[in-house]
Enzyme design. Structure first.
Site, PDB file in Angstrom:
ATOM      1  N   THR A 160      10.865   4.887   6.359  1.00 29.85           N
ATOM      2  CA  THR A 160       9.638   5.170   7.131  1.00 29.85           C
ATOM      3  C   THR A 160       8.941   3.852   7.471  1.00 29.85           C
ATOM      4  O   THR A 160       7.753   3.850   7.760  1.00 29.85           O
ATOM      5  CB  THR A 160       8.661   6.076   6.349  1.00 29.85           C
ATOM      6  OG1 THR A 160       8.355   5.439   5.101  1.00 29.85           O
ATOM      7  CG2 THR A 160       9.219   7.452   6.095  1.00 29.85           C
ATOM      8  N   SER A 161       9.681   2.731   7.410  1.00 33.65           N
ATOM      9  CA  SER A 161       9.015   1.443   7.687  1.00 33.65           C
ATOM     10  C   SER A 161       9.149   1.106   9.173  1.00 33.65           C
ATOM     11  O   SER A 161       8.339   1.560   9.983  1.00 33.65           O
ATOM     12  CB  SER A 161       9.561   0.334   6.779  1.00 33.65           C
ATOM     13  OG  SER A 161      10.924   0.072   7.027  1.00 33.65           O
ATOM     14  N   ARG A 162      10.177   0.348   9.533  1.00 39.87           N
ATOM     15  CA  ARG A 162      10.466   0.072  10.941  1.00 39.87           C
ATOM     16  C   ARG A 162      11.975   0.124  11.110  1.00 39.87           C
ATOM     17  O   ARG A 162      12.728  -0.337  10.231  1.00 39.87           O
ATOM     18  CB  ARG A 162       9.957  -1.322  11.350  1.00 39.87           C
ATOM     19  CG  ARG A 162       8.462  -1.406  11.600  1.00 39.87           C
ATOM     20  CD  ARG A 162       8.024  -0.685  12.876  1.00 39.87           C
ATOM     21  NE  ARG A 162       6.593  -0.826  13.117  1.00 39.87           N
ATOM     22  CZ  ARG A 162       5.668   0.048  12.752  1.00 39.87           C
ATOM     23  NH1 ARG A 162       6.012   1.161  12.122  1.00 39.87           N
ATOM     24  NH2 ARG A 162       4.396  -0.168  13.030  1.00 39.87           N
ATOM     25  N   ALA A 200       5.339   9.486  10.757  1.00 35.56           N
ATOM     26  CA  ALA A 200       4.883   9.342   9.368  1.00 35.56           C
ATOM     27  C   ALA A 200       3.362   9.401   9.234  1.00 35.56           C
ATOM     28  O   ALA A 200       2.839   9.910   8.252  1.00 35.56           O
ATOM     29  CB  ALA A 200       5.422   8.052   8.760  1.00 35.56           C
ATOM     30  N   GLU A 218      13.992   2.367  19.408  1.00 34.82           N
ATOM     31  CA  GLU A 218      13.300   3.607  19.796  1.00 34.82           C
ATOM     32  C   GLU A 218      12.981   3.612  21.280  1.00 34.82           C
ATOM     33  O   GLU A 218      12.611   2.570  21.814  1.00 34.82           O
ATOM     34  CB  GLU A 218      12.015   3.740  18.975  1.00 34.82           C
ATOM     35  CG  GLU A 218      12.318   4.085  17.539  1.00 34.82           C
ATOM     36  CD  GLU A 218      11.069   4.217  16.670  1.00 34.82           C
ATOM     37  OE1 GLU A 218      10.013   4.614  17.172  1.00 34.82           O
ATOM     38  OE2 GLU A 218      11.185   3.925  15.483  1.00 34.82           O
ATOM     39  N   HIS A 260       9.332   9.367  14.491  1.00 34.92           N
ATOM     40  CA  HIS A 260       8.277   8.391  14.138  1.00 34.92           C
ATOM     41  C   HIS A 260       6.911   9.073  13.975  1.00 34.92           C
ATOM     42  O   HIS A 260       5.950   8.772  14.689  1.00 34.92           O
ATOM     43  CB  HIS A 260       8.203   7.286  15.204  1.00 34.92           C
ATOM     44  CG  HIS A 260       7.634   6.006  14.674  1.00 34.92           C
ATOM     45  ND1 HIS A 260       8.006   4.760  15.125  1.00 34.92           N
ATOM     46  CD2 HIS A 260       6.706   5.775  13.714  1.00 34.92           C
ATOM     47  CE1 HIS A 260       7.334   3.825  14.485  1.00 34.92           C
ATOM     48  NE2 HIS A 260       6.537   4.416  13.608  1.00 34.92           N
ATOM     49  N   ARG A 276       0.834  -1.213   0.000  1.00 30.36           N
ATOM     50  CA  ARG A 276       0.000   0.000   0.000  1.00 30.36           C
ATOM     51  C   ARG A 276       0.866   1.260   0.000  1.00 30.36           C
ATOM     52  O   ARG A 276       0.684   2.151  -0.844  1.00 30.36           O
ATOM     53  CB  ARG A 276      -0.904  -0.006   1.248  1.00 30.36           C
ATOM     54  CG  ARG A 276      -2.042  -0.994   1.192  1.00 30.36           C
ATOM     55  CD  ARG A 276      -2.773  -1.031   2.524  1.00 30.36           C
ATOM     56  NE  ARG A 276      -1.927  -1.616   3.547  1.00 30.36           N
ATOM     57  CZ  ARG A 276      -2.117  -2.816   4.087  1.00 30.36           C
ATOM     58  NH1 ARG A 276      -3.156  -3.543   3.749  1.00 30.36           N
ATOM     59  NH2 ARG A 276      -1.292  -3.301   5.005  1.00 30.36           N
ATOM     60  N   ILE A 277       1.814   1.363   0.942  1.00 34.52           N
ATOM     61  CA  ILE A 277       2.578   2.612   1.070  1.00 34.52           C
ATOM     62  C   ILE A 277       3.602   2.733  -0.062  1.00 34.52           C
ATOM     63  O   ILE A 277       3.738   3.797  -0.676  1.00 34.52           O
ATOM     64  CB  ILE A 277       3.244   2.712   2.466  1.00 34.52           C
ATOM     65  CG1 ILE A 277       2.142   2.744   3.543  1.00 34.52           C
ATOM     66  CG2 ILE A 277       4.125   3.956   2.563  1.00 34.52           C
ATOM     67  CD1 ILE A 277       2.644   2.596   4.971  1.00 34.52           C
TER      68      ILE A 277
HETATM   69  P1  NAD Z   1       1.742  -3.702   3.016  1.00 34.48           P
HETATM   70  O1  NAD Z   1       1.537  -5.024   3.679  1.00 34.48           O
HETATM   71  O2  NAD Z   1       0.678  -3.150   2.141  1.00 34.48           O
HETATM   72  O3  NAD Z   1       3.102  -3.743   2.155  1.00 34.48           O
HETATM   73  C1  NAD Z   1       4.260  -4.382   2.569  1.00 34.48           C
HETATM   74  C2  NAD Z   1       4.935  -4.984   1.336  1.00 34.48           C
HETATM   75  O4  NAD Z   1       6.191  -5.539   1.745  1.00 34.48           O
HETATM   76  C3  NAD Z   1       4.133  -6.125   0.701  1.00 34.48           C
HETATM   77  O5  NAD Z   1       3.943  -5.867  -0.675  1.00 34.48           O
HETATM   78  C4  NAD Z   1       4.975  -7.374   0.947  1.00 34.48           C
HETATM   79  O6  NAD Z   1       4.900  -8.310  -0.114  1.00 34.48           O
HETATM   80  C5  NAD Z   1       6.375  -6.760   1.036  1.00 34.48           C
HETATM   81  N1  NAD Z   1       7.327  -7.605   1.756  1.00 34.48           N
HETATM   82  C6  NAD Z   1       7.150  -8.269   2.918  1.00 34.48           C
HETATM   83  N2  NAD Z   1       8.273  -8.935   3.253  1.00 34.48           N
HETATM   84  C7  NAD Z   1       9.182  -8.694   2.267  1.00 34.48           C
HETATM   85  C8  NAD Z   1      10.526  -9.085   2.048  1.00 34.48           C
HETATM   86  N3  NAD Z   1      11.159  -9.892   2.904  1.00 34.48           N
HETATM   87  N4  NAD Z   1      11.136  -8.647   0.938  1.00 34.48           N
HETATM   88  C9  NAD Z   1      10.489  -7.858   0.050  1.00 34.48           C
HETATM   89  N5  NAD Z   1       9.231  -7.430   0.209  1.00 34.48           N
HETATM   90  C10 NAD Z   1       8.578  -7.850   1.307  1.00 34.48           C
HETATM   91  O7  NAD Z   1       2.087  -2.700   4.195  1.00 34.48           O
HETATM   92  P2  NAD Z   1       1.990  -1.101   4.170  1.00 34.48           P
HETATM   93  O8  NAD Z   1       0.642  -0.669   4.617  1.00 34.48           O
HETATM   94  O9  NAD Z   1       2.532  -0.608   2.884  1.00 34.48           O
HETATM   95  O10 NAD Z   1       2.990  -0.758   5.379  1.00 34.48           O
HETATM   96  C11 NAD Z   1       4.353  -1.160   5.325  1.00 34.48           C
HETATM   97  C12 NAD Z   1       5.009  -0.962   6.677  1.00 34.48           C
HETATM   98  O11 NAD Z   1       5.233   0.421   6.902  1.00 34.48           O
HETATM   99  C13 NAD Z   1       4.176  -1.400   7.880  1.00 34.48           C
HETATM  100  O12 NAD Z   1       4.305  -2.781   8.144  1.00 34.48           O
HETATM  101  C14 NAD Z   1       4.709  -0.556   9.003  1.00 34.48           C
HETATM  102  O13 NAD Z   1       5.709  -1.258   9.717  1.00 34.48           O
HETATM  103  C15 NAD Z   1       5.349   0.630   8.292  1.00 34.48           C
HETATM  104  N6  NAD Z   1       4.659   1.893   8.611  1.00 34.48           N
HETATM  105  C16 NAD Z   1       5.329   2.833   9.322  1.00 34.48           C
HETATM  106  C17 NAD Z   1       4.719   4.026   9.636  1.00 34.48           C
HETATM  107  C18 NAD Z   1       5.441   5.067  10.430  1.00 34.48           C
HETATM  108  O14 NAD Z   1       4.807   5.725  11.253  1.00 34.48           O
HETATM  109  N7  NAD Z   1       6.721   5.293  10.195  1.00 34.48           N
HETATM  110  C19 NAD Z   1       3.399   4.281   9.217  1.00 34.48           C
HETATM  111  C20 NAD Z   1       2.743   3.304   8.491  1.00 34.48           C
HETATM  112  C21 NAD Z   1       3.378   2.106   8.194  1.00 34.48           C
END
Ligand code: NAD
Length: 330
Positions: free
Chosen positions: A237-239, A288, A268, A286, A157-158
């Site tokens: 911006t992931s983890r 985002a 963190e 943190h 999604r992101i």
């Molecule tokens: P999502 O599930 O829609 O997308 C994650 C993608 O990563 C998927 O397409 C999946 O196939 C891929 N993936 C998983 N493991 C993988 C690997 N080993 N190698 C390659 N690709 C892999 O999730 P999203 O809604 O896009 O959110 C992603 C992440 O962003 C969340 O899990 C969260 O940890 C982080 N996030 C952080 C903040 C923040 O405040 N900084 C806000 C929102 C989300």
């Protein structure tokens, strides 16, 4: 009907709190800080529901102490803070808040990317310190964004929302994901699939959008940073633990890469030693998903998930739906 008892580990936006107070008997963390593990255990004593944050580690020990717990509703899309396997074994539903924070998180990813490339934070500090003495041909030269290559690791999604924004900057967008998109989707998002190492080698900006899993822990370490261009930037911006932060400090210090933009950290709220001393990194706490609208939507979604699970319905955003059976949760 008797109201279900729930523990809320931090005050959420008003709309979410109103929903919870209307439908549940709420115990709310009275402090403006995270609850300790002992406080959570004590608070969960007689509770059927828990509404928690990504900063609360919800482990098997907590679940074992909470004999009546039926639903854990996480106020985040990522749920690496919860031992979902342990919850499933104990027939506890776990929910998250996907989708509602996608665009806000993608916006902030771009804010970090632009700030890192164009040295916005450094330049702002320079102005505030009164050091600007007039226009200079070599003042705060940064990297271009327009026309460059953006590499996305994780195209969910992101990741795809970040890709859509790149069109306005006429960028080539490469991506790597364990699940490749269909040709039609690639065309629609204007992205090209490439192997992981290729994305690192060819991109001017590498942006991370994978969840934190055992397979993504330290996905970016010394080897990966050494594959990136000297002129490139890493945006996370992931983890935090997706990046080996010590290796990143070294890469930034030695100018192995040009810069970074970080919203998340490995431990963190701590930062790796030396990170805060570097000028070629933009550091955010943190935030985002931190817009008023999005945090409100996340709160109401988390409240609805919790309430649905407690009244015996399958919540819309359940990450372990195999637990669900009406008999168990009514
Ligand atoms: P999502 O599930 O829609 O997308 C994650 C993608 O990563 C998927 O397409 C999946 O196939 C891929 N993936 C998983 N493991 C993988 C690997 N080993 N190698 C390659 N690709 C892999 O999730 P999203 O809604 O896009 O959110 C992603 C992440 O962003 C969340 O899990 C969260 O940890 C982080 N996030 C952080 C903040 C923040 O405040 N900084 C806000 C929102 C989300």
């Amino acid at each position: 009907m008797l109201k279900k008892k729930v523990l809320v580990t931090r005050k959420l936006p008003d709309e979410a709190m109103r929903l919870l107070y209307e439908t549940c008997e709420v115990e709310l963390n009275p402090y403006d800080r995270a609850m300790t593990e002992d406080e959570i255990i004590e608070g969960l004593n007689d509770k059927q529901g828990l509404l928690c944050l990504l900063t609360d580690t919800i482990n098997a020990q907590i679940m074992d102490a909470a004999k009546n717990l039926k639903v854990i509703s996480n106020y985040a899309v990522g749920f690496d803070n919860i031992d979902v396997k342990a919850a499933t074994e104990r027939r506890i539903l776990v929910t998250n808040t996907p989708g509602v924070l996608t665009e806000t998180t993608a916006d902030l990813t771009w804010a970090l990317l632009m700030a890192a490339a164009r040295r916005i934070v450094e330049a702002d500090g320079f102005m505030r310190r009164g050091e600007y003495k007039g226009w200079g041909p070599m003042l705060f030269l940064g990297g271009d964004v327009f026309g460059k290559t953006l590499g996305l690791i994780g195209m969910g999604r992101i990741g795809s929302a970040v890709a859509r924004r790149a069109a306005g900057f006429n960028m080539r967008v490469l991506y790597y994901d364990m699940n490749r998109l269909s040709e039609d989707e690639e065309k629609a998002f204007g992205v090209e699939y490439a192997e992981f190492d290729e994305v690192l080698k060819e991109s001017d900006f590498v942006s991370l959008h994978v969840p934190l899993l055992s397979s993504t822990w330290h996905l970016i370490g010394e080897r990966e940073l050494s594959l990136m261009k000297l002129t490139s930037y890493l945006i996370n911006t992931s983890r935090g633990p997706v990046v080996d932060e010590k290796a990143l400090v070294e890469a930034l210090r030695s100018c192995r890469i040009a810069g970074a933009g970080l919203d998340v950290y490995e431990n963190e709220p701590e930062m790796a030693p030396g990170l805060h001393e570097l000028e070629n990194v933009v550091l955010l706490p943190h935030i985002a998903s931190a817009s008023v609208d999005t945090r409100t939507k996340m709160g109401t979604m988390a409240a609805h998930n919790l309430i649905a699970g407690l009244v015996g319905e399958l919540p819309k955003n359940c990450v372990n739906p195999e637990v669900f059976s009406k008999a168990e949760h009514s």
